[in-house]
Design an enzyme around this catalytic site. Sequence first.
Site, PDB file in Angstrom:
ATOM      1  CB  SER A 240      -0.979   0.002   1.178  1.00  0.00           C
ATOM      2  OG  SER A 240      -0.325  -0.328   2.383  1.00  0.00           O
ATOM      3  CG  HIS A 270      -0.975  -5.299   1.875  1.00  0.00           C
ATOM      4  ND1 HIS A 270      -0.307  -5.162   3.059  1.00  0.00           N
ATOM      5  CD2 HIS A 270      -0.925  -4.051   1.295  1.00  0.00           C
ATOM      6  CE1 HIS A 270       0.118  -3.911   3.202  1.00  0.00           C
ATOM      7  NE2 HIS A 270      -0.246  -3.217   2.146  1.00  0.00           N
ATOM      8  CG  HIS A 317       5.762  -8.963   8.105  1.00  0.00           C
ATOM      9  ND1 HIS A 317       6.729  -8.137   7.594  1.00  0.00           N
ATOM     10  CD2 HIS A 317       4.636  -8.201   8.203  1.00  0.00           C
ATOM     11  CE1 HIS A 317       6.211  -6.935   7.401  1.00  0.00           C
ATOM     12  NE2 HIS A 317       4.939  -6.944   7.765  1.00  0.00           N
ATOM     13  CG  ASP A 372      -3.607  -7.990   8.709  1.00  0.00           C
ATOM     14  OD1 ASP A 372      -4.054  -6.878   9.026  1.00  0.00           O
ATOM     15  OD2 ASP A 372      -2.881  -8.179   7.719  1.00  0.00           O
TER      16      ASP A 372
HETATM   17  N1  NMX Z   1       0.890 -19.645   5.823  1.00  0.00           N
HETATM   18  C1  NMX Z   1       1.352 -20.545   4.937  1.00  0.00           C
HETATM   19  N2  NMX Z   1       2.440 -20.363   4.186  1.00  0.00           N
HETATM   20  C2  NMX Z   1       3.121 -19.229   4.370  1.00  0.00           C
HETATM   21  C3  NMX Z   1       2.734 -18.247   5.299  1.00  0.00           C
HETATM   22  C4  NMX Z   1       1.558 -18.494   6.039  1.00  0.00           C
HETATM   23  N3  NMX Z   1       1.072 -17.609   6.908  1.00  0.00           N
HETATM   24  N4  NMX Z   1       3.608 -17.238   5.245  1.00  0.00           N
HETATM   25  C5  NMX Z   1       4.521 -17.555   4.294  1.00  0.00           C
HETATM   26  N5  NMX Z   1       4.205 -18.753   3.766  1.00  0.00           N
HETATM   27  C6  NMX Z   1       4.864 -19.437   2.648  1.00  0.00           C
HETATM   28  C7  NMX Z   1       4.776 -18.551   1.412  1.00  0.00           C
HETATM   29  O1  NMX Z   1       3.508 -18.671   0.768  1.00  0.00           O
HETATM   30  C8  NMX Z   1       5.937 -19.072   0.591  1.00  0.00           C
HETATM   31  O2  NMX Z   1       5.517 -20.281   0.004  1.00  0.00           O
HETATM   32  P1  NMX Z   1       6.051 -20.734  -1.461  1.00  0.00           P
HETATM   33  O3  NMX Z   1       7.526 -20.905  -1.300  1.00  0.00           O
HETATM   34  O4  NMX Z   1       5.303 -21.983  -1.736  1.00  0.00           O
HETATM   35  O5  NMX Z   1       5.722 -19.611  -2.396  1.00  0.00           O
HETATM   36  C9  NMX Z   1       6.967 -19.394   1.659  1.00  0.00           C
HETATM   37  O6  NMX Z   1       6.241 -19.561   2.881  1.00  0.00           O
HETATM   38  C10 NMX Z   1       8.000 -18.308   1.842  1.00  0.00           C
HETATM   39  O7  NMX Z   1       7.346 -17.084   2.082  1.00  0.00           O
HETATM   40  P2  NMX Z   1       8.032 -15.944   2.980  1.00  0.00           P
HETATM   41  O8  NMX Z   1       9.293 -15.520   2.281  1.00  0.00           O
HETATM   42  O9  NMX Z   1       8.127 -16.361   4.385  1.00  0.00           O
HETATM   43  O10 NMX Z   1       6.927 -14.803   2.934  1.00  0.00           O
HETATM   44  P3  NMX Z   1       6.748 -13.623   1.865  1.00  0.00           P
HETATM   45  O11 NMX Z   1       7.670 -12.511   2.224  1.00  0.00           O
HETATM   46  O12 NMX Z   1       6.828 -14.128   0.463  1.00  0.00           O
HETATM   47  O13 NMX Z   1       5.231 -13.192   2.121  1.00  0.00           O
HETATM   48  C11 NMX Z   1       3.354 -12.752   3.505  1.00  0.00           C
HETATM   49  C12 NMX Z   1       4.848 -12.514   3.298  1.00  0.00           C
HETATM   50  C13 NMX Z   1       2.873 -11.838   4.607  1.00  0.00           C
HETATM   51  C14 NMX Z   1       2.600 -12.373   2.225  1.00  0.00           C
HETATM   52  C15 NMX Z   1       3.125 -14.236   3.869  1.00  0.00           C
HETATM   53  O14 NMX Z   1       3.740 -14.520   5.103  1.00  0.00           O
HETATM   54  C16 NMX Z   1       1.652 -14.609   3.919  1.00  0.00           C
HETATM   55  O15 NMX Z   1       1.085 -14.951   2.881  1.00  0.00           O
HETATM   56  N6  NMX Z   1       0.999 -14.551   5.135  1.00  0.00           N
HETATM   57  C17 NMX Z   1      -0.407 -14.826   5.254  1.00  0.00           C
HETATM   58  C18 NMX Z   1      -1.220 -13.645   4.792  1.00  0.00           C
HETATM   59  C19 NMX Z   1      -1.087 -12.496   5.762  1.00  0.00           C
HETATM   60  O16 NMX Z   1      -1.215 -12.620   6.965  1.00  0.00           O
HETATM   61  N7  NMX Z   1      -0.839 -11.295   5.182  1.00  0.00           N
HETATM   62  C20 NMX Z   1      -0.820 -10.065   5.987  1.00  0.00           C
HETATM   63  C21 NMX Z   1       0.565  -9.444   6.131  1.00  0.00           C
HETATM   64  C22 NMX Z   1       0.504  -8.211   6.938  1.00  0.00           C
HETATM   65  N8  NMX Z   1      -0.265  -7.165   6.273  1.00  0.00           N
HETATM   66  O17 NMX Z   1      -1.169  -6.613   6.848  1.00  0.00           O
HETATM   67  O18 NMX Z   1      -0.013  -6.802   5.144  1.00  0.00           O
HETATM   68  C1  MLT Z   2       1.914  -3.495   6.516  1.00  0.00           C
HETATM   69  O1  MLT Z   2       1.552  -2.960   7.557  1.00  0.00           O
HETATM   70  O2  MLT Z   2       1.994  -2.861   5.454  1.00  0.00           O
HETATM   71  C2  MLT Z   2       2.161  -4.971   6.503  1.00  0.00           C
HETATM   72  O3  MLT Z   2       2.650  -5.418   7.719  1.00  0.00           O
HETATM   73  C3  MLT Z   2       2.939  -5.458   5.312  1.00  0.00           C
HETATM   74  C4  MLT Z   2       4.384  -5.060   5.235  1.00  0.00           C
HETATM   75  O4  MLT Z   2       4.914  -4.285   6.004  1.00  0.00           O
HETATM   76  O5  MLT Z   2       5.049  -5.628   4.328  1.00  0.00           O
END
Ligand code: NMX
Ligand code: MLT
Length: 440
Positions: A240, A270, A317, A372
């Site tokens: 964002s 996100h 994250h 979240d």
């Molecule tokens: N559940 C299952 N798998 C996960 C999760 C999770 N909560 N978090 C990461 N992974 C997986 C991810 O999908 C990836 O899989 P693959 O190799 O098959 O593509 C692997 O672990 C490595 O990912 P990371 O490098 O740890 O995470 P990345 O930096 O790519 O993504 C998020 C960060 C936040 C997108 C990821 O942790 C996620 O999808 N979390 C769940 C959704 C969530 O809570 N999002 C909100 C974040 C905060 N916000 O408000 O924005």
């Molecule tokens: C945010 O507040 O924007 C989320 O935690 C996602 C991030 O910092 O990458």
Amino acid sequence: MSKLKDKLQEKIEAWRPRTTALLKKAGDVKLGDVTIGMAIGGARGVKCLVTDISYLDPQEGIRFRGFTIPETLQKLPKVPGSDMPYVEGFLYLLLTGDVPTKADAEEVAGELKARAAVPQYVFDVLRAMPRDTHPMTMLSAAILCMQRDSIYVKRYNEGLGKNDHWDPTYEDAMNLLARLPEIGAYIFRMKYRADTPIAPDPKLDWGGNFAHMMGVPQPYDDVSRLYFILHSDHESGNVSAHTGHLVASALSDVYYSASAMINGLAGPLHGLANQEVLRWIQGVMEKMGGKIPTEEEMGKFVWDTLESGQVVPGFGHAVLRKTDPRYMEQRNFCLKHLPNDPIFKYVDLLFKVVPPILEKQGKAKNPWPNVDAQSGVIQWYYGVREYDFYTCLFGIGRALGVMCNIIWDRALGYPIERPKSVTTAMLEEVAAKAEAAAKK
Ligand code: NMX
Ligand code: MLT
């Protein structure tokens, strides 16, 4: 000129020589290297953005203008009769870097009130949309349609010197921020409360007035203030904030930028994760017939989610490598105000059960909960149970940080953003050369 704008002008003039000197004397100094993994992997860890509004340390979490969350909440002047600070005082801190006095915060509150009238055409646009439209789409459209009022565009078309771009950007940003609480609450009441909007109360502060227009009694005013502050900014690289900055870098005005930042926030990886957490928990509750699961039962639901190829919402994250301090601040709030709430018990059970499972699965780099995972339960407890609205709350808060960043982008004359892309064949060539060099 408003006192806040005066102060900001002083700060900008003092800051500009620092950016100029860095560019002139150290423009060629390296900040880091970019690997093939970083290029394919969403630019993770690439240091190529600059902001002074907030900084995210992977271990410690967010600092707003150098202050941790507890320090921020403690230092800012409180709304009389409340535990929480004025969001307006927080805006003063984000914009200027200085902790405001109560008078400063009230001055900003006055400035926002003077700008708060939402044009009728915004409500007309919202009312013309099908009622089952997602509230984030409504919020984005409401912001975008106000673009016709942009003072920046008017001044730009009249001919605006580069050093002056921040000035009308400030005007647009403050107008937009002033209107957001009423727009958000209007969408909520129109969609979920039988189309019964509540008029603003000019006596109330930004957060208090939002709670009033939502029609949710105290202490929801403090919940709102806390929520907006916690969600305001998370340095520049998140989708964002980055989208807001990117769009603004083309000198698109803040309405275009803010609408785009809302669109980025609406993705389930996100901001939308906060509605997904509640949706996921509701699904588990249904299967359990309302009973609190044992750790084993909850563990099974988590594994089922992972094995079906979904992410566990609210965990993981891109930068943080520990429990998000925004999660902890909200958890402390729950422990104080709703320790026995059944959904809080689910959330707390997930805090125990999910991290070891994610560690065992070995994919997520950060197994800990993010902001979240805790935010929805508080809204639910206070009667805001329409969880597809939750990301709008995030978006209204995030606008505070994004607006401050864009004003400073303009003040420091940051150029249009334009990173370089390469082709897969080029990457293969670089990889082959590196392999050959390693064999020598
Ligand atoms: N559940 C299952 N798998 C996960 C999760 C999770 N909560 N978090 C990461 N992974 C997986 C991810 O999908 C990836 O899989 P693959 O190799 O098959 O593509 C692997 O672990 C490595 O990912 P990371 O490098 O740890 O995470 P990345 O930096 O790519 O993504 C998020 C960060 C936040 C997108 C990821 O942790 C996620 O999808 N979390 C769940 C959704 C969530 O809570 N999002 C909100 C974040 C905060 N916000 O408000 O924005
Ligand atoms: C945010 O507040 O924007 C989320 O935690 C996602 C991030 O910092 O990458």
